[in-house]
Design an enzyme around this catalytic site. Sequence first.
Site, PDB file in Angstrom:
ATOM      1  N   HIS A  17       0.827  -1.213   0.000  1.00 27.94           N
ATOM      2  CA  HIS A  17       0.000   0.000   0.000  1.00 27.94           C
ATOM      3  C   HIS A  17       0.859   1.260   0.000  1.00 27.94           C
ATOM      4  O   HIS A  17       2.048   1.238   0.344  1.00 27.94           O
ATOM      5  CB  HIS A  17      -0.914   0.002   1.233  1.00 27.94           C
ATOM      6  CG  HIS A  17      -0.161   0.000   2.526  1.00 27.94           C
ATOM      7  ND1 HIS A  17       0.406   1.139   3.060  1.00 27.94           N
ATOM      8  CD2 HIS A  17       0.144  -1.004   3.380  1.00 27.94           C
ATOM      9  CE1 HIS A  17       1.017   0.849   4.196  1.00 27.94           C
ATOM     10  NE2 HIS A  17       0.871  -0.453   4.407  1.00 27.94           N
ATOM     11  N   GLU A  90      -2.211  -7.411   7.617  1.00 26.59           N
ATOM     12  CA  GLU A  90      -0.872  -7.310   8.199  1.00 26.59           C
ATOM     13  C   GLU A  90      -0.724  -8.210   9.419  1.00 26.59           C
ATOM     14  O   GLU A  90      -1.712  -8.617  10.042  1.00 26.59           O
ATOM     15  CB  GLU A  90      -0.594  -5.841   8.581  1.00 26.59           C
ATOM     16  CG  GLU A  90       0.766  -5.558   9.194  1.00 26.59           C
ATOM     17  CD  GLU A  90       1.941  -5.928   8.298  1.00 26.59           C
ATOM     18  OE1 GLU A  90       2.099  -7.118   7.959  1.00 26.59           O
ATOM     19  OE2 GLU A  90       2.742  -5.016   7.977  1.00 26.59           O
TER      20      GLU A  90
END
Length: 197
Positions: A17, A90
């Site tokens: 990202h 994550e």
Amino acid sequence: MIPQDRHVPERVLLARHGQTEWNLEHRLHGQLDSPLTAEGMRQAASLAQRLVGQDITIVCSSPLGRALRTAVVIAERLGVDLVEVPELAEVHHGQMAGLTWGEIDARFPAAREERAANRYGWAFPGGESYAQARARARRALTSCGWSAPGTPLIVSHEMIGRMLRAELRGLDASSALALRHPPGAVFEIDRRGERML
């Protein structure tokens, strides 16, 4: 290099990202979130432009906002479907999520030493370890819509990204932990190895 016996495509692209506000504050995200900065949005747009012509047929994204926002920009630019894959989230930072390392040192004074002694097996308090996250990364690689022809793009995060790359390339723990993935960067992984696009 992608193992021959794995049911994954011949070629996979893996992006992180764009930059977030917490990246600038040096805060650990884990599975908490912070918005993309203006630079992070520029990185997402740049990624999307660089990926035109790469034969991407599907975008698989972490469900966390920073990755999903990046993935939406890319999928819209490429005109392909986007699939959220929960296993791409994550590494879970547990009680340390949202903290800086200075705050962690104050609240968990032995954590750095314990982590340094076994970085792969050490788990964030109330969270997970790299070893646990690698098993999740393995599951993610079977959940990304490989039935479509062409190249899939995975959009995720730095720490889980290390484990995804380790699985795709057959790396040991030490080699996996040495990998770096800056915001907005994309790697191409195929049977010849790995390179940054």
